[in-house]
Design an enzyme around this catalytic site. Structure first.
Site, mmCIF file in Angstrom:
data_model
loop_
_atom_site.group_PDB
_atom_site.id
_atom_site.type_symbol
_atom_site.label_atom_id
_atom_site.label_comp_id
_atom_site.label_asym_id
_atom_site.label_seq_id
_atom_site.Cartn_x
_atom_site.Cartn_y
_atom_site.Cartn_z
ATOM 1 N N GLY A 1 0.822 -1.208 0.000
ATOM 2 C CA GLY A 1 0.000 0.000 0.000
ATOM 3 C C GLY A 1 0.851 1.250 0.000
ATOM 4 N N ARG A 2 1.962 1.168 0.723
ATOM 5 C CA ARG A 2 2.843 2.333 0.818
ATOM 6 C C ARG A 2 3.371 2.765 -0.536
ATOM 7 N NH1 ARG A 2 5.164 -0.282 5.986
ATOM 8 N NH2 ARG A 2 3.553 0.633 7.304
ATOM 9 N N TYR B 1 -0.722 8.909 6.917
ATOM 10 C CA TYR B 1 -1.410 7.607 6.829
ATOM 11 C C TYR B 1 -0.566 6.512 6.181
ATOM 12 C CZ TYR B 1 -3.507 9.041 2.216
ATOM 13 O OH TYR B 1 -3.754 9.450 0.943
ATOM 14 N N GLU B 2 -1.034 5.289 6.350
ATOM 15 C CA GLU B 2 -0.299 4.075 5.962
ATOM 16 C C GLU B 2 1.122 4.102 6.525
ATOM 17 O OE1 GLU B 2 -1.005 2.252 2.255
ATOM 18 O OE2 GLU B 2 -3.102 2.894 2.207
ATOM 19 N N GLY B 3 1.201 4.484 7.764
ATOM 20 C CA GLY B 3 2.501 4.550 8.452
ATOM 21 C C GLY B 3 3.053 5.955 8.396
#
Ligand SMILES: Cc1cc2nc3c(=O)[nH]c(=O)nc-3n(C[C@H](O)[C@H](O)[C@H](O)COP(=O)(O)OP(=O)(O)OC[C@H]3O[C@@H](n4cnc5c(N)ncnc54)[C@H](O)[C@@H]3O)c2cc1C
Ligand SMILES: Cc1cc2nc3c(=O)[nH]c(=O)nc-3n(C[C@H](O)[C@H](O)[C@H](O)COP(=O)(O)OP(=O)(O)OC[C@H]3O[C@@H](n4cnc5c(N)ncnc54)[C@H](O)[C@@H]3O)c2cc1C
Lengths: 384, 317, 249
Positions: free
Chosen positions: A242-243, A362-364
């Protein structure tokens, strides 16, 4: 080493660009301001196949590689990241997770409509008390024999209200810590699910972010993804991919801001000449271009590794960290180059600046990416 | 050298492009004009014809087919050639009909064909002419490998010169119609003036804000005796009828005066107006690219400027 | 029924056109090639016709006369929805050469509806369709702004010379399309891009009639003097200037 894109990759990039410039551009400011969900655009992009680009054609997907996906993400994000985040969650979290780890039945039932984009998915990991620390899940999925009983609250869920398929991360065996976590496929219309109000966000205002609450929701056992206790690993592996999508989004935001700033600098005159002829502005633009190019290369490298079935976790963390940070820098400079005009909505760059901020979160978060990268360094996984 | 010039009439009139073609043909060394005008003409048009005429002008005085029947026109021209002999050169004024006929006449004569010629030939043997290429971004020099040539002129290449040396007479032929076409409906949505032939055009872009603001623009066009036009997004959004759309994907126009109101001057729009003799830009954005293409400019609000111009134009008349 | 769309491969409309060092050729390095905008709209309409008239149209063929670098554009046409592509391997110097190759092809491989664009965005010759019609002996419909199929007949909307007509006419036809034929060009979908991988692209050798015309040099546009600016508050001046100085009104 070959820096050449294939004809198909370029065709996909152009298709995404055509759609973004032709269709998204005209109403993006209004959608952002009034936080209007881009329903018709999501539908149109689904028809074009952008919602399940990387899924195998066997499951109604587009069968394209990750490189094509990041090129498309970049072009859409140059104009509207509210749209691209919907695309990103559906493609690289929900569809990818199901295709990589789902059973054949799950793929037939859930993946197909998601890949066609007829249905939209959401990925439910974050909680009020569990953001960066995703191990401390408070949402529970108690084993009741032939089903799990799901209870708890998820926060910040992109597509929270529009999605019909949720991938929910929940704790089944608290005593086992993160090894007791499961990933479950949950249908939005099931009893016991309620969705909170639309979050009034700083940027990406027209994407659909909500809290989702579960009260005694019965989830059949066959809706568990992978073995019992696989949930945390599932979430982490899915987020690795996703990143790459979010990193591509950040590159798009930065590149979009650069395009606008360059155009403006060639038109705007001050002290008798176009401002691009003032070295301070020209050098700023040069620095912005280098940053965008650098970030894009990191993203392409991560995408390439994924396509080659090589480990890409650290590469995607690097790409996301760097791309998000430079997106913030480049959009801020783009506003600066626009002067006062940059501070009003008509010129788009202030919106890109607000959108860029989210890519660091987001997403880390960027801090979490630092953790991932520094741990890999310490373990000797990276050549210094 | 026998030079053939052709036009159809519209509303019983000869278009100005015909006189441009006559003037062009008449300016060439050793050129002997033989022209054909097809379609009915009003009385005053015959005097026009005497005024601007050259060489021998023949008038085919019959009603033309309702629809644009290429077979009919080719047959007519072929009959004319059969009787009067084949020309060495064909010069056609800018019109939509000539744009279709030109290439076909060229094939009939085994002649080289050049469209949108913008100047008198650089050289006559072999033929060498200038024309725009890449939608007006560059000028190309074209050389023909054939002895005969067919030139379709750009509008406004030269001004018709009065010579009064024309000999005007009737000519008749047995027309042949193309078969198998049924006309279901005919409309005339355009105003009397064809945009492609209008001498003055007042054109509006998205800066006009909406169809309800078009009145002063129409009034200015009327006061100046011109036609109205618009940019592509304006016709796409249905603010104006699509036959008014000017540019690369719309009509190519070449009036004496083109007034662009609230048009940014995108490259695709400019591609349609670059043949205009004088371009005026009215735009509130001093950086709008239209000012680069314009000869006169006003940085200002169209909604304020247009009414002032309407009044001034009415006073002038 | 079979539809053919003639496709011209042209530089993107925003390309800055400049000549190479010789001054006699356009510098084509770095040019992004696209489907000629008119042909792209024609293709879009052809695909719409196929979708709207289920089972009536057997195939859509795209035909291009171009050197090998035209193939990327043809593959895009396949991705958008054409069924197969033909490239006639020639770099035509004028409309006649292109029309001649196309006519030879259609003599061998007839089609019921042949779409051509009103002009191509490179040489703007506006002649290929009209010449093709005469060479191939197929009826020419200029100024086509709409086309519909009704029971074996073709309904053509034509806008020409200020007239707007609706005609019923039977194929074969060459439809020279202009504005209105389709509204927005179709963007290729992933499904189409995938399908294009296995669609045939055939290269044919040219008949080489030889061109009648040839570009021998290019010349850049003469520089334009800066616009004369008139103050907004003094707008009426413009009318005066146009009358007395420019003498256009
Ligand atoms: C618009 C939007 C959409 C989102 N969409 C989704 C979605 O679809 N699905 C989903 O599951 N989640 C989603 N999220 C949640 C997002 O992933 C989290 O917000 C993110 O992971 C950060 O978590 P947090 O907000 O709880 O911050 P926290 O984890 O509380 O972090 C607060 C700060 O502390 C820092 N920090 C935390 N731990 C450490 C550490 N060990 N070392 C150094 N610094 C640390 C963080 O970097 C941050 O700066 C979304 C968020 C937003 C704003
Ligand atoms: C393949 C292709 C083909 C195309 N073909 C064409 C074509 O044939 N023709 C065409 O026109 N376009 C064409 N376009 C579109 C073109 O790129 C531009 O988008 C279009 O020309 C812009 O139209 P506009 O100037 O009306 O609008 P805008 O670009 O939005 O400009 C509006 C202008 O109005 C000004 N303005 C606003 N308010 C006021 C006011 N109150 N007073 C004064 N000024 C004001 C603004 O400063 C601005 O400059 C094509 C595009 C493509 C990609």
């Amino acid at each position: 080493m070959d820096f050449q894109f294939t004809e198909e990759q370029l065709m996909i990039k152009q298709a995404a660009r055509d759609y973004a410039q032709r269709e998204l551009w005209s109403d993006v400011i209004e959608r952002d301001e009034k936080a209007i969900y881009p329903e018709k655009h999501v539908k149109a992009l689904a028809e074009l196949g952008f919602m399940g680009m990387m899924v195998s054609p066997e499951y109604d997907g587009g069968g394209m590689d990750t490189i094509s996906y990041v090129l498309a993400m970049e072009e859409i994000s140059k104009v509207d990241s509210s749209v691209s985040v919907i695309m990103s969650v559906n493609n690289s979290l929900v569809c990818w997770g199901l295709e990589a780890f789902g059973t054949e039945e799950q793929k037939q039932k859930y993946l197909r409509p998601l890949a066609r984009g007829e249905k939209i998915g959401a990925f439910l990991l974050s909680e009020p008390e569990a953001g960066s620390d995703a191990t401390s899940q408070h949402t529970t999925a108690v084993d009741m024999g032939d089903y799990y009983l799901l209870n708890g609250t998820k926060n910040w869920i992109t597509n929270g209200n529009t999605a019909s398929t949720y991938l929910v991360i929940a704790q089944t065996y608290p005593e086992k810590g993160h090894k007791g976590i499961n990933a479950l496929i949950v249908e939005r219309h099931w009893e016991g699910i309620s969705v909170g109000p639309h979050e009034n966000k700083m940027g990406m205002r027209s994407s659909d972010t909500h809290s989702v609450m579960f009260t005694d929701v019965k989830v059949p056992k066959e809706n568990r993804i992978g073995e019992e206790g696989f949930g945390f690993k599932f979430a982490m592996q899915t987020l690795d991919g996703g990143r790459i999508g979010i990193a591509a989004q950040a590159v798009g935001i930065a590149a979009g801001a650069l395009e606008l700033a360059l155009k403006y600098a060639k038109e705007r005159k001050a002290f008798g000449t176009e401002i691009i002829n003032h070295q301070a502005i020209a050098f700023k633009l040069a620095d912005m271009a280098v940053k965008v190019e650098n970030a894009r290369n990191l993203v392409l490298k991560a995408a390439w590794l994924k396509d080659q079935h090589k480990p890409y976790g650290v590469a995607s963390a690097m790409a996301k960290l760097y791309a998000a940070d430079i997106a913030m820098q480049v959009t801020t400079e783009a506003v600066q180059i626009h002067g006062g005009y940059g501070y009003v909505k008509e010129y788009h760059v202030e919106r890109l600046m607000r959108e860029a901020k989210l890519t660091q979160i987001y997403e880390g978060t960027s801090e979490v990416q630092h953790i991932v990268i520094s741990r890999a360094l310490a373990k000797g996984e990276l050549l210094p | 050298m026998k030079t053939f010039v052709f036009t159809t009439t519209r509303d019983n009139k000869v278009p100005r492009s015909f006189f441009e073609a006559l003037t062009y043909g008449g300016s060439l060394e050793g050129s002997e004009i033989i022209a054909l005008v097809a379609g009915p003409l009003s009385q005053d048009q015959e005097t026009e014809m005497q005024k601007f005429g050259r060489g021998q002008i023949f008038h085919f005085n019959q009603a033309l087919p309702q629809w644009y029947d290429t077979f009919y026109y080719l047959h007519l021209i072929q009959s004319f050639f059969d009787e009067k002999g084949e020309p060495d050169l064909v010069v056609l004024g800018a019109s939509e009909i000539n744009q279709v006929l030109g290439p076909q006449i060229a094939l009939k004569l085994s002649a080289g064909y050049v469209a949108r010629v913008i100047s008198l030939p650089i050289q006559q043997a072999p033929w060498r002419v200038k024309r725009y290429a890449y939608s007006g971004k560059i000028i190309s020099h074209v050389e023909l490998k054939t002895e005969k040539a067919v030139f379709l002129l750009s509008a406004n290449v030269l001004s018709p010169i009065e010579l009064g040396a024309g000999n005007f007479e009737l000519w008749n032929a047995l027309p042949a119609k193309g078969e198998g076409v049924e006309v279901l409906e005919i409309k005339r949505p355009e105003s009397k003036q064809l945009l492609t032939e209008a001498r003055i055009i007042v054109s509006g872009g998205r800066g006009m804000r909406g169809p309800e603001y078009w009145k002063p623009l129409e009034e200015l066009a009327e006061a100046l005796g011109g036609a109205t036009a618009c940019s592509r997004p304006v016709s796409d959004e249905g603010w104006r009828p699509h036959h008014e759309h000017v540019g690369q994907t719309g009509k190519i126009v070449a009036p004496d005066l083109y007034i662009a109101c609230g048009i940014s001057g995108a490259i695709q729009h400019l591609a349609g107006i670059s043949g205009s003799r004088v371009i005026v830009a009215i735009n509130k954005d001093p950086e709008a690219p239209i000012f680069q293409a314009a000869h006169y400019g006003i940085v200002g609000d169209v909604h304020k400027v247009l009414p002032v111009l309407v009044e001034a134009a009415r006073r002038l008349k | 029924m079979k539809i053919a769309v003639c496709i011209s491969n042209v530089p993107d409309t925003t390309t800055r056109i400049k000549t190479d060092a010789s001054g006699q050729k356009i510098d084509l390095s770095g040019v992004q090639w696209i489907l000629n905008p008119w042909d792209e709209l024609a293709l879009t309409r052809a695909i719409e016709l196929k979708e709207q008239n289920v089972g009536m149209i057997d195939e859509i063929v795209v035909v291009m006369v171009a050197p090998s670098y035209g193939e990327a554009t043809l593959r895009k046409a396949l991705a958008v929805g054409a069924d197969r592509a033909i490239r006639i391997d020639n770099d035509p110097a004028d409309s006649y050469e292109a029309a001649f190759e196309l006519a030879s092809y259609f003599a061998d491989q007839p089609a019921d509806l042949i779409f051509t664009g009103i002009e191509s965005a490179d040489f703007n010759g506006s002649a290929t369709g009209a010449m093709l019609s005469l060479l191939a002996g197929i009826r020419f419909m200029p100024g086509v702004s709409g086309v519909f199929l009704e029971g074996g007949q073709t309904i053509v909307h034509q806008e020409i010379n200020g007239m707007s007509l609706r005609l019923k006419v039977s194929p074969p036809l060459i439809l020279n399309v202009q504005k209105g034929i389709a509204i927005v060009p179709r963007i290729p979908a992933m499904r189409g891009i995938m399908a294009a991988r296995t669609k045939p692209l055939t290269v044919l050798s040219p008949k080489k009639a030889g061109a009648c015309a040839q570009v021998i040099a290019y010349e850049s546009l003469p520089p334009k003097a800066a616009a004369k600016m008139i103050e907004e508050d003094n707008a009426a001046m413009l009318i005066e200037v146009l009358h007395n100085e420019a003498k256009v009104i």
